[in-house]
Scaffold this active site. Structure first.
Site, PDB file in Angstrom:
ATOM      1  N   GLY A 617       0.896  -1.344   0.040  1.00  0.00           N
ATOM      2  CA  GLY A 617      -0.110   0.002  -0.272  1.00  0.00           C
ATOM      3  C   GLY A 617       0.942   1.235  -0.003  1.00  0.00           C
ATOM      4  N   ASP A 618       0.537   2.244  -0.875  1.00  0.00           N
ATOM      5  CA  ASP A 618       1.052   3.438  -1.032  1.00  0.00           C
ATOM      6  C   ASP A 618       1.084   4.331   0.364  1.00  0.00           C
ATOM      7  OD1 ASP A 618       2.788   5.349  -2.088  1.00  0.00           O
ATOM      8  OD2 ASP A 618       1.819   5.758  -3.749  1.00  0.00           O
ATOM      9  N   LEU A 619       1.722   5.417   0.177  1.00  0.00           N
ATOM     10  CA  LEU A 619       1.782   6.455   1.418  1.00  0.00           C
ATOM     11  C   LEU A 619       0.308   7.164   1.320  1.00  0.00           C
ATOM     12  CD1 LEU A 619       5.290   7.763   1.351  1.00  0.00           C
ATOM     13  CD2 LEU A 619       4.198   6.638   3.189  1.00  0.00           C
ATOM     14  N   GLN A 651       2.007  -2.087   4.467  1.00  0.00           N
ATOM     15  CA  GLN A 651       1.273  -0.700   4.341  1.00  0.00           C
ATOM     16  C   GLN A 651       2.107   0.358   4.793  1.00  0.00           C
ATOM     17  OE1 GLN A 651      -1.963   0.601   3.046  1.00  0.00           O
ATOM     18  NE2 GLN A 651      -0.431   2.367   3.145  1.00  0.00           N
TER      19      GLN A 651
END
Length: 914
Positions: A617-619, A651
């Protein structure tokens, strides 16, 4: 008796106010729930909105025609509210069943037939929403049949009823954002709205009883004493009434979409910001309805009044881009540096100053058409229902046209100008079809006709000269201080995406200020892929939730993977990244192993049946609207279901936009799904750090030999420009993986630290509400993010709650290798000390880290007792080690910190309010 009748009328108006309140709360919950089911894409939102409005339009037309045969309108109104209640409860039963079947449809249609899938979403939304919307759409026509006995009273009374309902909707929108969900949750808010509909039904049923019917008979308005010839002279043909009703809905909803996109360029863009814009819009529409009723009582000639309203609305609409640009100082961040109350006050005042005037005049046009319809032969309810249905159909097409056509074809500023031109064109047609002269003659003002013809002509001249918005820039750039150059910008319903060059680096940003990434932090962005992939022994299939520049996802191709799937919500981001960031993305846009999906990543994981070895999961900034759903319990459960055996989910969390409270909520929610959770630093930057929560469903320990082997392979084949950290010189043991310096602890074994924090769920997205307030408190200097000393204290508390010595995840590491963990924390603390100007303290911390790592290294004369990582920095001075080496370590640390600062500069600048 007269007071009793007045009280009864006020009661009915109050019930209709509450009806608008209830309907808006229900709509907010429906739109949100279906965005979670269908995805948060613009197409899915459009399908849901279209289904809801189609139900309203059908209800208005159907119940309007039936109103002629209704003998007890209040009881019919009560039954309509009962219908809303029953249909709303039916939604609760149908939605889960649809969700269970939707995954199969998505798996078969998402990629081969995306258009067909959108059509199916529309069909499903129709089944879920249309029954309730059908009943909602009938409430105004049926109540109009009760309120208005004679068509000649339409213009005086129906706008008042319409305005009261719209005002209730505005308060409902305010409550649905600021009050109800934070207190009751979305399910509780939904049930409250349904209970309110039930209470309205009971009250209306009682008022419509036999005993009340006689009391209320006198409430109904008798026809005004207006000569029939006068009514005929003021009448508009039905074709004109229908066309203007449709046009009014089209323009109003299209402008709502465009104005929302306009404000998104300068706002925090949380759920609160959007709610403020919507509330101002609805209140201004309600005020316009009241003004329409007032105008109807003034006995003004209808057609000249309509021409004046159309021209006035057009010019005020055309003025909004100029006024907006001026009040925001050229697309500058609105409310920068202000705390929560001041920010809301600033936003509210700006919205009122820019939108209230044009929206109020827009809000007069449609209700005033009921004045123009007074001479028609239809019954009041039928006339109201017919015009309302056409207005709603126009609203559907207006919102769709603005989001999918006008923004892409014309751009934001030109689209607003074009809609203003539509109103001027309608005014011009009214004056050239020999209708205006007749109305002017009625007023005995022969000079009025030429003025009516001249007004839209002058309006067009202003629109093409002084009010020409096409010259305004789309994206704010600073060519003086930052040497920024706009390379390309694309406007769409989901956002304005731009590629900007700053010096020698490229960046991509959305909605003017929110930076998705840049080439400045190339190596640091690659780490967001490298670290999770190194932790998996054999990652074959990898999924990235979010893409940005593509640098992070492209780094996965340096690993022995077989497939990389990347989901990015904005299709324009994918296109522009492929065009401008291809040299930095490690073949992401050419490799046949890669699938790029213009899709909501959460939606994809929830609907697909594919399994992945690693999901990243990206920022995601928690306060941004919709992002809280990416930290929710339900989302984490979807991710867990998509993990292959032995898989892991990483994440990343931007601590520079998260308080201790928000991180605690995220971590507790994460650990509620994943029983085995480790925490990893992404860098050694204590003032702008990121961390990764890495979750597993099994208890597989770390394999140091595998990690070291693949890390060495990566270093040998490193992509040019990859950032090198202090581990290059600090780690003397060739058998200790550098990755261990970034290990921050085992959250799964430190559950007591998280026990007091609330879960973040779809029903109660606490993060959505608390994070937005925290962001403004930090911008005003009243609250800090989890950075610096508080972050170091947090890391220490995690290590104290789950000691490294007996951590099952590190069971296969030698005791000496485990010393890398406290050493990494010392390096992190050294970075902070050096940033604060304490070079001596930084060197002491680096010396302690070096001693911990060399105490038991082969061939080292200082064997120690293996616990030197716990010693005070003052036990031995930096002179016990090579000063030159310590200086090199410190320089490496500074280099990493400087690289991270540059990479985060634009992002922090945007997120903290410019």
């Amino acid at each position: 008796m007269r007071d009793i009748r007045r009280g009864a009328m006020v009661t009915v108006f109050g019930l209709f106010f509450l009806s608008g309140f209830s309907a808006l709360v229900l709509q907010v919950v429906w739109m949100r729930e279906l965005s979670l089911l269908f995805g948060a894409t613009a197409q899915a939102a459009a399908a849901t909105l279209a289904a809801f409005f189609l139900g309203l339009a059908a209800g208005s037309a159907y119940w309007g025609r039936r109103s002629r045969r209704i003998t007890r309108p209040l009881r019919s109104y009560a039954l309509l509210e009962v219908g809303v209640l029953v249909a709303g409860l039916g939604y609760f039963l149908l939605a889960p069943a649809f969700a269970a079947q939707y995954g199969t449809l998505y798996s078969h249609l998402a990629e081969p037939a995306p258009g067909l899938l959108v059509g199916i979403k529309l069909l499903l939304a129709l089944v879920l929403l249309s029954p309730a919307a059908l009943f909602m759409g009938g409430t105004l026509p049926v109540l109009s049949a009760w309120l208005v006995r004679h068509p000649a009273a339409l213009g005086r009374l129906v706008p008042l009823l319409y305005g009261v309902n719209t005002a209730g909707a505005a308060i409902g929108a305010l409550s649905a954002a600021f009050l109800l969900p934070p207190i009751l949750g979305y399910d509780g808010s939904y049930l409250l709205a349904l209970a309110l509909a039930g209470g309205i039904a009971l009250s209306a049923w009682w008022l419509g009883g036999r005993g009340s019917a006689q009391m209320l008979e006198g409430v109904q308005a008798s026809p005004p004493q207006v000569p029939a010839v006068a009514l005929a002279a003021e009448a508009l043909p039905q074709a004109w009434l229908r066309g203007l009703a449709f046009l009014s809905g089209f323009v109003a909803l299209a402008l709502e979409v465009l104005w929302t996109r306009m404000f998104a360029q300068v706002l925090q863009n949380s759920v609160y910001s959007y709610a403020v814009i919507l509330v101002v819009f609805l209140l201004a529409l309600a005020a316009g309805s009241f003004v329409a009723g007032w105008l109807a009582r003034r006995r003004l000639p209808v057609v000249p009044t309509l021409v004046g309203l159309l021209c006035g609305a057009a010019l005020l609409v055309a003025l909004t881009p100029q006024l907006f640009f001026w009040l925001t100082d050229g697309l500058g961040y609105l409310g920068a540096g202000r705390d929560w109350p001041d920010y809301l006050r600033t936003l509210g005042l700006a919205a009122v100053a820019i939108l209230a005037g044009p929206t109020l005049v827009l809000g007069v046009v449609f209700p005033y058409l009921w004045k123009a319809a007074e001479a028609g032969a239809r019954s009041p309810g039928e006339q109201v229902g017919g015009l309302l249905a056409l207005n709603t159909l126009g609203a559907i097409l207006g919102s769709l046209a603005a989001g999918f056509l006008l923004l892409e074809w014309l751009g934001l500023w030109r689209a607003i100008q074009w809609l203003a031109g539509l109103y001027l064109a309608a005014a011009m047609l009214l004056t050239t079809l020999a209708v205006a002269p007749a109305a002017a003659g009625l007023c005995a003002r022969p000079w009025l006709a030429p003025m009516l013809v001249l007004a839209p002509v002058l309006g067009f001249l202003l629109l093409l000269s002084a009010l020409d918005a096409g010259r305004l820039p789309v994206v704010r750039t600073d060519s003086v201080q930052r040497a920024e150059t706009l390379l390309e910008a694309r406007e769409g319903g989901a956002g304005t995406v731009a590629v900007v060059r700053r010096g020698e680096h490229l960046g991509i940003k959305v909605d003017n200020h929110y930076t998705l990434g840049s080439t400045r932090g190339h190596g640091l962005q690659q780490r967001q892929a490298h670290f999770p992939l190194l932790l998996h022994p054999a990652p074959d299939r990898v999924f990235f939730l979010g893409m940005g520049t593509g640098i992070t996802a492209g780094a996965a191709l340096a690993h022995p993977v077989k497939e990389v799937v990347v989901a990015e919500l904005l299709g324009d981001v994918i296109d522009l990244a492929a065009e401008y960031f291809r040299p930095y993305a490690n073949g992401l846009f050419e490799d046949p192993q890669v699938r790029l999906l213009a899709e909501d990543g959460r939606h994809h994981l929830g609907a697909t049946d594919e399994a992945y070895d690693v999901i990243i999961g990206d920022l995601f900034v928690p306060w941004k609207r919709g992002n809280a759903a990416l930290y929710s319990l339900e989302h984490f459960q979807h991710v867990a279901e998509r993990l292959a055996p032995g898989g892991l989910f990483a994440q990343w969390v931007p601590l520079y936009q998260v308080t201790a409270q928000e991180l605690g909520s995220i971590a507790r929610t994460f650990t509620a799904v994943f029983p085995h959770v480790t925490l990893w630093r992404g860098d050694f930057l204590p003032e702008g750090p990121i961390v990764a929560l890495v979750g597993r469903l099994d208890a597989a320990p770390l394999e140091p030999a595998a990690v070291l082997r693949r890390a060495r392979a990566l270093r040998a084949d490193a992509v040019a420009g990859d950032a090198r950290g202090p581990q290059d010189s600090v780690l003397p043991d060739p058998d200790t993986p550098p990755l261990l310096l970034y290990y921050a602890g085992n959250l799964g074994r430190a559950a007591d630290l998280l026990a007091g924090y609330p879960l973040n769920t779809d029903d109660r997205p606490r993060l959505q509400f608390s994070a937005a307030r925290a962001q403004r408190a930090e911008a005003a200097g009243r609250r800090g993010w989890l950075v610096g000393e508080p972050l170091i204290d947090f890391f220490r508390s995690v290590l104290a709650a789950a000691p490294v010595a007996d951590a099952p995840y590190l069971a296969r590491l030698a005791p000496q290798q485990r010393q890398a963990v406290p050493a990494g924390l010392d390096i992190f603390a050294a970075s902070l000390a050096d940033a604060q100007g304490d070079a001596e303290g930084a060197q002491a911390l680096l010396a302690r880290a070096s001693r911990a790592l060399t105490a038991n290294a082969p061939g080292n004369p200082d064997t120690g007792d293996g616990d030197s990582g716990n010693r005070d920095a003052g036990d031995r001075g930096p002179g016990d080690l090579d000063p030159g080496r310590l200086r090199r370590d410190l320089e490496a640390l500074r280099a990493e910190r400087d690289a991270a600062i540059k990479a985060l500069e634009q992002r922090i600048e945007r997120l903290q309010g410019g």
